[in-house]
Scaffold this motif. Structure first.
Motif, PDB file in Angstrom:
ATOM      1  N   THR A   1      19.893  -0.549 -11.350  1.00  0.00           N
ATOM      2  CA  THR A   1      19.104   0.517 -10.747  1.00  0.00           C
ATOM      3  C   THR A   1      17.703   0.052 -10.355  1.00  0.00           C
ATOM      4  N   ASP A   2      17.341   0.307  -9.117  1.00  0.00           N
ATOM      5  CA  ASP A   2      15.964   0.188  -8.641  1.00  0.00           C
ATOM      6  C   ASP A   2      15.306   1.527  -8.978  1.00  0.00           C
ATOM      7  N   SER A   3      14.457   1.547 -10.004  1.00  0.00           N
ATOM      8  CA  SER A   3      13.980   2.802 -10.577  1.00  0.00           C
ATOM      9  C   SER A   3      12.795   3.429  -9.846  1.00  0.00           C
ATOM     10  N   HIS A   4      12.219   2.742  -8.885  1.00  0.00           N
ATOM     11  CA  HIS A   4      11.127   3.327  -8.089  1.00  0.00           C
ATOM     12  C   HIS A   4      11.095   2.655  -6.730  1.00  0.00           C
ATOM     13  N   ASP A   5      11.487   3.427  -5.710  1.00  0.00           N
ATOM     14  CA  ASP A   5      11.482   2.861  -4.365  1.00  0.00           C
ATOM     15  C   ASP A   5      11.465   3.983  -3.335  1.00  0.00           C
ATOM     16  N   HIS A   6      11.553   3.587  -2.058  1.00  0.00           N
ATOM     17  CA  HIS A   6      11.525   4.550  -0.955  1.00  0.00           C
ATOM     18  C   HIS A   6      12.413   4.051   0.176  1.00  0.00           C
ATOM     19  N   LEU A   7      13.319   4.896   0.624  1.00  0.00           N
ATOM     20  CA  LEU A   7      14.048   4.652   1.866  1.00  0.00           C
ATOM     21  C   LEU A   7      13.322   5.284   3.045  1.00  0.00           C
ATOM     22  N   PHE A   8      12.679   6.431   2.774  1.00  0.00           N
ATOM     23  CA  PHE A   8      11.951   7.182   3.788  1.00  0.00           C
ATOM     24  C   PHE A   8      10.594   7.581   3.221  1.00  0.00           C
ATOM     25  N   ILE A   9       9.538   7.400   4.005  1.00  0.00           N
ATOM     26  CA  ILE A   9       8.218   7.856   3.591  1.00  0.00           C
ATOM     27  C   ILE A   9       7.275   7.780   4.783  1.00  0.00           C
ATOM     28  N   ARG A  10       6.364   8.737   4.850  1.00  0.00           N
ATOM     29  CA  ARG A  10       5.285   8.683   5.832  1.00  0.00           C
ATOM     30  C   ARG A  10       4.031   9.252   5.190  1.00  0.00           C
ATOM     31  N   SER A  11       2.884   8.757   5.646  1.00  0.00           N
ATOM     32  CA  SER A  11       1.602   9.231   5.139  1.00  0.00           C
ATOM     33  C   SER A  11       0.533   8.935   6.175  1.00  0.00           C
ATOM     34  N   PRO A  12      -0.433   9.836   6.335  1.00  0.00           N
ATOM     35  CA  PRO A  12      -1.544   9.528   7.239  1.00  0.00           C
ATOM     36  C   PRO A  12      -2.368   8.336   6.770  1.00  0.00           C
ATOM     37  N   LEU A  13      -2.218   7.929   5.527  1.00  0.00           N
ATOM     38  CA  LEU A  13      -2.924   6.753   5.026  1.00  0.00           C
ATOM     39  C   LEU A  13      -2.242   5.451   5.426  1.00  0.00           C
ATOM     40  N   LEU A  14      -1.018   5.551   5.952  1.00  0.00           N
ATOM     41  CA  LEU A  14      -0.258   4.352   6.344  1.00  0.00           C
ATOM     42  C   LEU A  14       0.222   4.494   7.788  1.00  0.00           C
ATOM     43  N   PRO A  15      -0.693   4.638   8.745  1.00  0.00           N
ATOM     44  CA  PRO A  15      -0.266   4.836  10.133  1.00  0.00           C
ATOM     45  C   PRO A  15       0.497   3.634  10.668  1.00  0.00           C
ATOM     46  N   GLY A  16       1.593   3.918  11.378  1.00  0.00           N
ATOM     47  CA  GLY A  16       2.394   2.852  11.963  1.00  0.00           C
ATOM     48  C   GLY A  16       3.318   2.156  10.986  1.00  0.00           C
ATOM     49  N   GLN A  17       3.312   2.555   9.723  1.00  0.00           N
ATOM     50  CA  GLN A  17       4.136   1.912   8.702  1.00  0.00           C
ATOM     51  C   GLN A  17       5.247   2.834   8.194  1.00  0.00           C
ATOM     52  N   GLU A  18       5.518   3.905   8.922  1.00  0.00           N
ATOM     53  CA  GLU A  18       6.490   4.894   8.476  1.00  0.00           C
ATOM     54  C   GLU A  18       7.871   4.281   8.275  1.00  0.00           C
ATOM     55  N   LEU A  19       8.533   4.717   7.223  1.00  0.00           N
ATOM     56  CA  LEU A  19       9.945   4.408   7.017  1.00  0.00           C
ATOM     57  C   LEU A  19      10.700   5.689   7.381  1.00  0.00           C
ATOM     58  N   ASP A  20      11.286   5.702   8.570  1.00  0.00           N
ATOM     59  CA  ASP A  20      11.856   6.953   9.084  1.00  0.00           C
ATOM     60  C   ASP A  20      13.169   6.774   9.834  1.00  0.00           C
ATOM     61  N   ASP A  21      13.783   5.596   9.710  1.00  0.00           N
ATOM     62  CA  ASP A  21      14.978   5.278  10.485  1.00  0.00           C
ATOM     63  C   ASP A  21      16.205   5.228   9.575  1.00  0.00           C
ATOM     64  N   PRO A  22      17.141   6.167   9.715  1.00  0.00           N
ATOM     65  CA  PRO A  22      18.341   6.146   8.869  1.00  0.00           C
ATOM     66  C   PRO A  22      19.175   4.877   9.040  1.00  0.00           C
ATOM     67  N   VAL A  23      19.201   4.310  10.235  1.00  0.00           N
ATOM     68  CA  VAL A  23      19.974   3.084  10.454  1.00  0.00           C
ATOM     69  C   VAL A  23      19.365   1.939   9.645  1.00  0.00           C
TER      70      VAL A  23
ATOM     71  N   VAL B   1      -4.429  13.967  -0.283  1.00  0.00           N
ATOM     72  CA  VAL B   1      -4.827  13.177   0.887  1.00  0.00           C
ATOM     73  C   VAL B   1      -3.637  12.736   1.728  1.00  0.00           C
ATOM     74  N   HIS B   2      -2.441  12.839   1.193  1.00  0.00           N
ATOM     75  CA  HIS B   2      -1.253  12.431   1.945  1.00  0.00           C
ATOM     76  C   HIS B   2      -0.694  13.552   2.819  1.00  0.00           C
ATOM     77  N   TYR B   3      -1.340  14.714   2.824  1.00  0.00           N
ATOM     78  CA  TYR B   3      -0.827  15.882   3.538  1.00  0.00           C
ATOM     79  C   TYR B   3      -1.878  16.437   4.497  1.00  0.00           C
ATOM     80  N   PRO B   4      -1.444  17.246   5.472  1.00  0.00           N
ATOM     81  CA  PRO B   4      -2.412  17.981   6.289  1.00  0.00           C
ATOM     82  C   PRO B   4      -3.320  18.828   5.398  1.00  0.00           C
ATOM     83  N   GLU B   5      -4.548  19.062   5.855  1.00  0.00           N
ATOM     84  CA  GLU B   5      -5.546  19.709   5.012  1.00  0.00           C
ATOM     85  C   GLU B   5      -5.108  21.072   4.495  1.00  0.00           C
ATOM     86  N   ASP B   6      -4.324  21.809   5.290  1.00  0.00           N
ATOM     87  CA  ASP B   6      -3.947  23.156   4.868  1.00  0.00           C
ATOM     88  C   ASP B   6      -2.634  23.212   4.096  1.00  0.00           C
ATOM     89  N   ARG B   7      -2.071  22.042   3.774  1.00  0.00           N
ATOM     90  CA  ARG B   7      -0.779  22.034   3.082  1.00  0.00           C
ATOM     91  C   ARG B   7      -0.847  22.758   1.741  1.00  0.00           C
TER      92      ARG B   7
END
Length: 325
Positions: free
Chosen positions: A22-44, A97-103
């Motif tokens: 088991t990989d106990s901490h990871d991400h297949l998908f993630i986006r954040s305004p702190l990481l522009p252009g580095q989004e993990l958003d592709d199911p393929v 900080v990872h969300y829009p201000e009104d979240r």
């Protein structure tokens, strides 16, 4: 661990012994305004990652991406079926900080179900509303996912500095949701934060047993006595930087693990790659956990330690006596 405990995956509850490596901490998908252009958003691309990870011996993968950060809820079940890798999804909330201000704006009308979306007034705000939202995702399902796809842990985060009101609310909500459902709580830590403070808040103030808490990013801290004292309190320590080639936390990962093993805390340790960017994925991602760090540990300590950190400990940390409020 009681006989009734199970691990909640996106395809249903699983006996802990079926998790495997088991990989106990990871991400297949993630986006954040702190990481522009580095989004993990592709199911393929996510499927390719899982297939490579499975080929290296991986059987289970725990995604710590919480609500509102592009967790790919609609893709997780199909990816698990296609690759044969068990996936555990997260509810919860990261730092504001990872969300829009009104979240999570105070005074914003809150829903009690799962319809809130980033940037709208439908997001829960008070700790009671957040807790109900977390519980819904743990026992009913994730919005945008096929029916019955549920979260299997609660992800929150500490602050870099004094605790904000947002973090106090999310910690209280996580504890309430834990007590209602039995779900484990995973905590993102910051090097400038106070790991004992957030552990004390969850355990001392809110009554969460330490062995139901997974503390992430411990390799970012250079104080070895801090690692030992947190393990001694009974929390699980997710040592989760091996996807970050050249990062200082990655360079000391082996030494941190070695020190904790020699101090008698091997039974509290988990391993993960914490792949949060496209760059990290391109230079190894979760597969590197199994092809680089694990062989080094095996050569030094023997294969039994790797089995403990990758199989036995995750089964204990992630399994819960699930309850439906």
């Amino acid at each position: 661990m009681t006989a009734t405990r199970t691990v909640r995956t996106v395809l249903g509850d699983l006996a802990p012994g079926e998790l495997g490596v088991t990989d106990s901490h990871d991400h297949l998908f993630i986006r954040s305004p702190l990481l522009p252009g580095q989004e993990l958003d592709d199911p393929v691309a996510a499927e390719a990652v899982l297939r490579e990870y499975a080929a290296a011996g991986g059987r289970s993968f725990v995604q710590w991406t919480p609500q509102g950060m592009g967790r790919g809820a609609g893709s997780l079940a199909a990816l698990s079926r296609a690759t044969g890798v068990h996936l555990v999804a997260a509810t919860g909330a990261h730092q504001a900080v990872h969300y829009p201000e009104d979240r999570f704006s105070a005074g914003t009308p809150a829903t009690t179900g799962t319809t809130g979306t980033p940037g709208t007034t439908g997001a829960p705000t008070a700790s009671a509303d957040l807790a109900e939202h977390f519980v819904t995702e743990l026992v009913t399902g994730l919005p945008g996912a096929p029916e019955g796809v549920r979260a299997g842990l609660i992800k929150i985060a500490d602050d870099a500095g004094p605790l904000t009101g947002h973090t106090r609310r999310t910690a209280a909500a996580a504890a309430e949701a834990h007590h209602a459902t039995g779900a484990p709580i995973a905590v993102h830590l910051e090097p400038e934060g106070d790991p004992h403070g957030i552990l004390d808040r969850l355990h001392g103030r809110h009554g969460v047993d330490p062995d139901r808490i997974l503390l992430g990013h411990l390799t970012r801290f250079t104080d070895r006595s801090l690692h030992r004292s947190l393990a001694a309190e009974g929390a699980f320590l997710a040592l989760d930087s091996p996807s970050r080639i050249g990062h200082p936390a990655d360079l000391q990962a082996f030494e941190v693990i070695a020190d904790l093993v020699e101090a008698g805390h091997a039974h509290r340790l988990l391993l993960g790659a914490d792949t949060t960017t496209r760059t990290a994925r391109e230079v190894g991602g979760p597969t590197r956990l199994l092809t680089d760090l694990v062989p080094r540990l095996a050569r030094t300590f023997g294969p039994e330690l790797c089995d403990l950190l990758l199989v036995t400990n995750p089964a204990a940390a992630l399994a819960a006596d699930w309850r439906t409020p």
